[in-house]
Each structure stands twice: as structure tokens, then as C-alpha cells.
Design a protein around this motif. Structure first.
Motif: not given
Length: 330
Positions: A117-132
């Protein structure tokens, strides 16, 4: 020896009669059941939200092996006071609008439901530390498209690296994005989450829990650190957890950090449906065509040659298709 029982005494052969009442076909209607939502699951016990009240519950026996996951909308009976020691009972799981799944590996036939029942998937990615790790981003996008969920790319730690090189990769997909850094104003993020139920996924150490704590001040999600040797984060969240945003602005689901995202359950025809402009061009493809690079007589190649298809869109789609078929190392 006693001769009470002999070969002519049928009492010695008859099975004892059952003294129980016959089972009835009538089942409870649970007209007095209350609506609730599953906040988290812990070893067979469920924490529910019942009109803003935290309630502990267990699953009723008639539900059998039916799984109950975070995000499920359920109906409960029993003690819903929320007092210590109180326990309610889940008697029904209502129909799910969306289901986010993954498998352990690409050849694993067993699907695991992460949340519902979620309508949005948020892909959380760091730009550094750790590397994407773009391959995980690609796989999460495939899962979102397959589930019918809107994707959102959330790039954290923008104070450590420029987001533009990564954003350039995903512009052709039309995936919306937000960029954050520690101590930054989160109004853009809040606007993207407004009125939605959003599930956050990503590697450990990318800043999911930090983001959740900033969005929901009383969340108190444990924050981890990145190992300086391996470049990987330590798992801090151990289970999915549903949290209400302040001022009834929506819901977010924090999930444990992931290191693999199997997509054995995703069919190519489901993925191409997420690209309506390309889907229209594949109507005359041979039966069984996956529309991947190297497929004989694929109409996408014909459209590219005729200049009718956007090369960046086709390349992005085929990259996601390749991610579905690729390995698990990121």
C-alpha cells in the motif's frame, strides 16, 4: 484372565465416540472490527495504528499462512486500548493497492513482500561515503515500475560530491529527484512526500535514518556509520517501520539497508509498460521478444533506425532490463 471382552463382545472393537460438538459452518462476521494499519512486525507480533493509538496484536488463526506486512490495512478485534499487556487480534487483511516485492537472488523463485500500500518508492543514494551504486538504483526502479509505484530519487550528502554526473544518467527516464545534505532545508523533500505513502530503500549508510529523523523528529531511528575500509554502511534499521509525517502530511516507511535486490519476479512485458512511448512501438515485435539489445527483429531497433525513438530512452530502458537480468554484486 478376565473374560469381560471376548470375540463376540463388540464393545471391545468400537472406537470411542467423540464427545465434541459438530463444527459449524457459520463464521464470525466481525461487524465490530476496527480499521487499523500495520506499523511494524516483530516475531509474529504486530504493532498497529488504530486512530492514532499504538496497539499490539497477533494474527487470528483463520488467516492461516496469509502474510501480514508493514503497510497492510487490517481489521482488528479485542483489546485496542494500547495499555501495557493488552493484545488485539487481526481478523482480516484488506485488499492491497500495491505490493513491493524482491527476491533474494535473480534465480530465486520465492518472492518476498517488503511493504504494501505504498504509492511512492524513494531510492535513497549517497553521492559519496559510500559511493553511489547505479545498478542498485536501476533495480529499485525496475521494482517500482513493476509494482505500479511512482519512483523518486533522493540524493544525500550533496556537500561531499556534485549530484550532476549521477542525475545525467537518469534524466532520460523522467525520474524526479531531490538533493539533500546534512543540516539542509528539507522543504523540497517534504513537498515530494506530501499526501503520499512513501517507502525508503537504499544501501546501509546512505543516510536513510538521518533523513527519517529529520522528517519525523520523534522517530529516533538509530543512525549508523560507514566502514572506512569496506565503504559499506552498518545495518541500523532491522525491520521496516511505518511513520506518520507531522501535520498529517503523509506516511513514510523506513526499511533496513539492502545489499541485493533480486528481480526474478519481474517480467519484461511488465517493465516495458512503464515506458508508454516505447511500449507503443513494440506491438509488432515477435512473440517472446524482451526488447533487449541484440533481440532479432525488435521494433525498438526499427524505430531507432527510423528516428522515431529517443535513443536515450531506449538505452535507459535496456539498461534497466539488463539490470533485471544481471548479478547481485553492486
Amino acid at each position: 484372565m478376565s473374560n469381560r471382552y471376548d470375540e463376540t463382545d463388540h464393545e471391545s472393537y468400537e472406537r470411542p465416540r467423540r464427545r465434541t460438538r459438530p463444527r459449524t459452518k457459520d463464521r464470525p462476521t466481525y461487524d465490530d472490527a476496527l480499521d487499523a494499519r500495520v506499523i511494524t512486525v516483530d516475531r509474529g507480533r504486530f504493532t498497529l495504528d488504530v486512530d492514532g493509538q499504538r496497539v499490539m496484536a497477533m494474527k487470528s488463526r483463520p488467516l492461516g499462512r496469509k502474510g501480514v506486512v508493514v503497510g497492510d490495512r487490517v481489521r482488528v478485534v479485542g483489546d485496542v486500548s494500547g495499555r501495557d499487556g493488552s493484545l488485539a487480534r487481526i481478523v482480516e487483511v484488506t485488499e492491497r493497492t500495491t505490493v513491493l516485492r524482491r527476491t533474494a537472488d535473480d534465480d530465486d523463485p520465492v518472492e518476498r513482500v517488503i511493504v504494501s500500500n505504498a504509492d511512492q518508492l524513494v531510492v535513497v543514494t549517497a553521492l559519496a561515503d559510500p559511493e553511489p551504486r547505479p545498478r542498485l538504483i536501476d533495480r529499485a526502479l525496475v521494482a517500482a515500475y513493476d509494482a505500479g509505484m511512482a519512483p523518486l530519487l533522493c540524493l544525500t550528502k550533496a556537500d561531499l560530491a556534485d549530484p550532476e554526473p549521477l542525475l545525467r544518467t537518469y534524466r532520460s527516464l523522467g525520474v524526479p529527484w531531490v538533493v539533500t545534505q546534512r543540516g539542509d532545508d528539507l522543504s523540497e523533500v517534504r513537498a515530494a512526500l506530501q499526501g503520499r505513502t512513501s517507502v525508503l530503500v537504499g544501501h546501509s549508510g546512505v543516510g536513510k535514518s538521518t533523513l527519517v529523523n529529520a522528517l519525523v523528529p520523534d522517530a529516533r531511528r538509530e543512525v549508523g556509520h560507514v566502514n572506512a575500509v569496506t565503504g559499506r554502511g552498518r545495518h541500523t534499521s532491522t525491520s521496516a517501520y511505518l511513520l506518520a509525517l507531522p501535520d498529517h502530511a503523509g506516511w513514510i516507511i523506513d526499511t533496513p539497508g539492502i545489499r541485493s535486490f533480486g528481480l526474478a519476479h519481474v517480467q519484461p512485458e511488465r517493465l516495458i509498460e512503464a515506458f508508454p512511448d516505447l511500449d507503443e512501438m513494440t506491438e509488432d515485435c515477435p512473440r517472446g521478444c524482451t526488447h533487449g539489445a541484440g533481440e532479432p527483429e525488435c521494433e525498438l531497433d526499427e524505430a531507432l533506425a527510423a528516428g522515431d525513438a529517443d535513443p536515450d530512452r531506449v538505452e535507459s530502458f535496456r539498461r534497466l532490463l539488463a539490470a533485471r537480468e544481471g548479478g547481485q554484486e553492486y
